[in-house]
Scaffold this active site. Structure first.
Site, PDB file in Angstrom:
ATOM      1  N   HIS A 282     -67.682  62.316 -34.223  1.00  6.57           N
ATOM      2  CA  HIS A 282     -68.299  61.301 -33.262  1.00  6.57           C
ATOM      3  C   HIS A 282     -67.092  60.223 -32.810  1.00  6.57           C
ATOM      4  CE1 HIS A 282     -71.003  59.070 -31.200  1.00  6.57           C
ATOM      5  NE2 HIS A 282     -71.585  58.697 -31.624  1.00  6.57           N
ATOM      6  N   HIS A 321     -66.700  68.598 -26.166  1.00  9.00           N
ATOM      7  CA  HIS A 321     -67.680  67.461 -25.942  1.00  9.00           C
ATOM      8  C   HIS A 321     -69.015  68.484 -25.948  1.00  9.00           C
ATOM      9  CE1 HIS A 321     -70.132  64.066 -24.705  1.00  9.00           C
ATOM     10  NE2 HIS A 321     -69.103  63.437 -25.643  1.00  9.00           N
ATOM     11  N   ASP A 377     -61.517  60.307 -26.997  1.00  6.95           N
ATOM     12  CA  ASP A 377     -61.045  59.805 -28.220  1.00  6.95           C
ATOM     13  C   ASP A 377     -59.435  60.421 -28.170  1.00  6.95           C
ATOM     14  OD1 ASP A 377     -62.871  58.303 -29.458  1.00  6.95           O
ATOM     15  OD2 ASP A 377     -64.009  60.241 -30.030  1.00  6.95           O
TER      16      ASP A 377
HETATM   17  N1  CMC Z   1     -61.147  72.492 -31.590  1.00  6.85           N
HETATM   18  C1  CMC Z   1     -61.539  73.806 -31.850  1.00  6.85           C
HETATM   19  N2  CMC Z   1     -62.280  74.497 -31.493  1.00  6.85           N
HETATM   20  C2  CMC Z   1     -63.599  73.732 -31.013  1.00  6.85           C
HETATM   21  C3  CMC Z   1     -63.694  72.467 -30.856  1.00  6.85           C
HETATM   22  C4  CMC Z   1     -62.395  71.590 -31.083  1.00  6.85           C
HETATM   23  N3  CMC Z   1     -62.226  70.437 -31.092  1.00  6.85           N
HETATM   24  N4  CMC Z   1     -64.609  71.860 -30.427  1.00  6.85           N
HETATM   25  C5  CMC Z   1     -65.454  72.950 -30.104  1.00  6.85           C
HETATM   26  N5  CMC Z   1     -64.742  74.144 -30.675  1.00  6.85           N
HETATM   27  C6  CMC Z   1     -65.165  75.465 -30.600  1.00  6.85           C
HETATM   28  C7  CMC Z   1     -66.220  75.778 -31.694  1.00  6.85           C
HETATM   29  O1  CMC Z   1     -65.483  76.228 -32.960  1.00  6.85           O
HETATM   30  C8  CMC Z   1     -67.112  76.719 -31.013  1.00  6.85           C
HETATM   31  O2  CMC Z   1     -66.488  77.961 -30.990  1.00  6.85           O
HETATM   32  P1  CMC Z   1     -66.935  79.442 -31.196  1.00  6.85           P
HETATM   33  O3  CMC Z   1     -67.986  79.494 -30.277  1.00  6.85           O
HETATM   34  O4  CMC Z   1     -66.141  80.261 -31.433  1.00  6.85           O
HETATM   35  O5  CMC Z   1     -67.901  79.079 -32.619  1.00  6.85           O
HETATM   36  C9  CMC Z   1     -67.316  76.346 -29.686  1.00  6.85           C
HETATM   37  O6  CMC Z   1     -65.786  75.682 -29.338  1.00  6.85           O
HETATM   38  C10 CMC Z   1     -68.272  75.311 -29.194  1.00  6.85           C
HETATM   39  O7  CMC Z   1     -68.254  74.299 -30.218  1.00  6.85           O
HETATM   40  P2  CMC Z   1     -69.686  73.557 -30.920  1.00  6.85           P
HETATM   41  O8  CMC Z   1     -69.142  72.861 -32.333  1.00  6.85           O
HETATM   42  O9  CMC Z   1     -70.471  74.560 -31.040  1.00  6.85           O
HETATM   43  O10 CMC Z   1     -69.829  72.377 -29.811  1.00  6.85           O
HETATM   44  P3  CMC Z   1     -70.581  71.233 -30.045  1.00  6.85           P
HETATM   45  O11 CMC Z   1     -71.250  70.824 -28.714  1.00  6.85           O
HETATM   46  O12 CMC Z   1     -71.623  71.337 -31.208  1.00  6.85           O
HETATM   47  O13 CMC Z   1     -69.450  70.087 -30.667  1.00  6.85           O
HETATM   48  C11 CMC Z   1     -67.883  68.464 -30.729  1.00  6.85           C
HETATM   49  C12 CMC Z   1     -69.061  68.993 -29.833  1.00  6.85           C
HETATM   50  C13 CMC Z   1     -67.453  67.049 -29.959  1.00  6.85           C
HETATM   51  C14 CMC Z   1     -68.644  67.788 -31.947  1.00  6.85           C
HETATM   52  C15 CMC Z   1     -66.866  69.449 -30.691  1.00  6.85           C
HETATM   53  O14 CMC Z   1     -66.299  69.621 -29.662  1.00  6.85           O
HETATM   54  C16 CMC Z   1     -65.733  68.788 -31.756  1.00  6.85           C
HETATM   55  O15 CMC Z   1     -65.837  68.980 -33.204  1.00  6.85           O
HETATM   56  N6  CMC Z   1     -64.647  68.080 -31.405  1.00  6.85           N
HETATM   57  C17 CMC Z   1     -63.637  67.579 -32.209  1.00  6.85           C
HETATM   58  C18 CMC Z   1     -64.115  66.088 -33.016  1.00  6.85           C
HETATM   59  C19 CMC Z   1     -64.153  65.055 -31.360  1.00  6.85           C
HETATM   60  O16 CMC Z   1     -63.278  65.094 -30.716  1.00  6.85           O
HETATM   61  N7  CMC Z   1     -65.081  64.405 -31.232  1.00  6.85           N
HETATM   62  C20 CMC Z   1     -65.433  63.224 -30.298  1.00  6.85           C
HETATM   63  C21 CMC Z   1     -66.406  63.770 -29.165  1.00  6.85           C
HETATM   64  S1  CMC Z   1     -66.279  62.574 -27.883  1.00  6.85           S
HETATM   65  C22 CMC Z   1     -66.569  60.976 -28.463  1.00  6.85           C
HETATM   66  C23 CMC Z   1     -67.767  60.809 -29.028  1.00  6.85           C
HETATM   67  O17 CMC Z   1     -68.899  61.131 -28.598  1.00  6.85           O
HETATM   68  O18 CMC Z   1     -67.934  60.609 -30.363  1.00  6.85           O
END
Ligand code: CMC
Length: 442
Positions: A282, A321, A377
């Site tokens: 987050h 996201h 971010d």
């Molecule tokens: N790098 C590499 N792979 C990723 C990333 C990433 N940053 N984000 C998602 N994926 C992949 C993930 O491994 C999955 O792949 P697969 O389908 O092969 O398993 C797919 O994309 C879907 O990801 P998810 O984890 O199911 O997506 P989510 O909606 O649960 O997670 C998220 C959203 C923001 C937590 C995630 O994209 C992430 O961890 N990003 C990095 C951390 C980040 O930048 N967070 C800030 C978010 S914006 C500000 C805020 O709201 O705080």
């Protein structure tokens, strides 16, 4: 909204278009459930049972992937189109034309203020920036290397002990005062945390300065009677606060709402929001982005890093996201703010790595297929660093910006007759009943 469902034995009997007909193949019984605002009520499923002893059908939705937990009029977000609006106003217009305190008023009150209303709001916020001196001594008790988010979380929580009247959340005048205090005192607490970890004496608020100017002065005044930040820096910080001000039902806002639903005071609810924001998935992502860019060190190392991400070794922080699947409009505005800040401070050398990383990732099939784009971010940390902030402070800045959103959502929650104490269900997967075994016999 109609919520009374009716059971029928004939699936074809549903007549209205605003209904969903469900047939339970275990029993052959069909049910017609009302659809309102694109949703069905999860509790309407409870009538679907195999027999009278059955608890009734539930939905399983870990991480709330497809569950609306509230009806809200605060923020509109269309993740596919990259649209973000506070109370109907596009984020691009607010970032360009408004100020953080005006946006705070808008979020909390629902409408833009008149000139007189804005003056009075700014005056109120400005005159609540001081904290009780015991807050200062409390913060001085932290270790020299305490993480400022830990300090912020505890000090926001402790404010509830100074304002016991905040417990009465039925008192609208008191609620207003606590909202003002939270928005006003957050920069003071954040700045005290910064001064603590940098071993500098705490600087008190200056009521002659604007919100963002005052925050910068509390951070950076050293040995001079008057600290005057560059107006371009002040504007960039104000824009960053605006961009972070609300984001509908994100993790920290859900935490504020969930904890607030117990009718606890708003300081305790907001402390829960700060805790949720601390996490690297987050708000903590901005700090993690900087650490990642430093680790990559030079542009030549990017391909190996990207391979590591694709191989599942780590995440590309600042990308992806839950809701935005096209672009994050906040990231676009932040890129522009980067240019403004670097004009004053000189370019952050990590920018070249970030720009190249973004370029490569946006062309790579792994990221394209998963619709992973830079989020808010990705670039914000670069600006914060250029302002002279250590990475541990980045999430504190996010928290200051998000406070009006948290309190606006909290206010909406406590006035919402649909809401009750948050209490999800579970699917129990543990042992059946078994007898206790004495320790010597295990
Ligand atoms: N790098 C590499 N792979 C990723 C990333 C990433 N940053 N984000 C998602 N994926 C992949 C993930 O491994 C999955 O792949 P697969 O389908 O092969 O398993 C797919 O994309 C879907 O990801 P998810 O984890 O199911 O997506 P989510 O909606 O649960 O997670 C998220 C959203 C923001 C937590 C995630 O994209 C992430 O961890 N990003 C990095 C951390 C980040 O930048 N967070 C800030 C978010 S914006 C500000 C805020 O709201 O705080």
């Amino acid at each position: 909204m109609t919520t009374q469902p009716t059971a029928t034995t004939d699936a074809s009997s549903g007549s209205g278009s605003e209904t969903l007909t469900v047939t339970d193949n275990r029993t052959g019984v069909s049910y017609e459930l009302p659809i309102a605002e694109g949703t069905i009520r999860a509790t309407d499923l409870r009538q679907i049972k195999v027999n009278d002893d059955d608890f009734g059908l539930m939905t399983y939705d870990p991480a709330f992937m497809n569950t609306a937990s509230c009806r809200s009029a605060v923020t509109y977000l269309d993740g596919d189109k990259g649209v973000l609006r506070y109370r109907g106003y596009p984020i691009e217009q607010l970032a360009d034309k408004s100020s953080f305190l005006e946006v705070s008023y808008l979020l909390v009150h629902g409408e833009l203020p008149t000139s007189a209303e804005l003056d009075s709001w700014v005056d109120e916020i400005t005159h609540h920036t001081f904290v009780h001196d015991n807050v200062r001594t409390f913060m001085q008790g932290f270790r020299y290397d305490a993480h400022p988010m830990g300090m912020l979380q505890s000090s926001v929580g402790m404010l509830s002990t100074f304002y016991p009247e905040a417990k009465d959340i039925t008192d609208e005048a008191s609620n207003h005062l606590q909202i003002v205090r939270l928005i006003a005192k957050m920069p003071t607490l954040g700045a005290f945390a910064y001064r603590h970890i940098t071993g500098k004496p705490y600087v008190y608020p200056n009521n002659e300065l604007s919100y963002s100017e005052n925050f910068l002065a509390m951070l950076f005044t050293t040995g001079v009677p008057k600290y005057t930040p560059d107006p371009r820096i002040v504007k960039a910080l104000d824009v960053l606060f605006i961009l972070h001000a609300d984001h509908e039902q994100n993790c920290s806002t859900s935490a504020v709402r969930s904890v607030g639903s117990s009718q606890v005071d708003p300081y305790s609810a907001v402390a829960a929001g700060v805790s949720a924001l601390y996490g690297p998935l987050h708000g903590g992502a901005n700090e993690a982005v900087l650490q990642m860019l430093r680790r990559i060190e030079k542009v030549e190392n990017i391909p190996a890093f990207i391979e590591g991400v694709k191989g599942g070794k780590e995440r590309l922080m600042g990308f992806g996201h839950r809701v935005y699947k096209n672009f994050d409009p906040r990231a676009t505005i932040i890129k522009k703010a980067c240019d403004d800040v670097f004009e004053v401070t000189g370019v952050n050398p990590l920018l070249a790595i970030a720009v190249e990383l973004e370029k490569i990732a946006l062309q790579d099939e792994y990221f394209v297929k998963r619709k992973l784009y830079p989020n808010v971010d990705f670039y914000s940390g670069l600006i914060y660093e250029a302002l002279g902030m250590p990475p541990e402070m980045f999430t504190v800045l996010f928290a200051i910006g998000r406070t009006p959103g948290w309190v606006a959502q909290w206010k909406e929650l406590i006035g919402d007759k649909d809401q009750k104490i948050s209490r999800p269900r579970q699917i129990y997967i543990g042992s059946d009943e078994r007898d206790y075994v004495a320790i010597g016999s295990r």
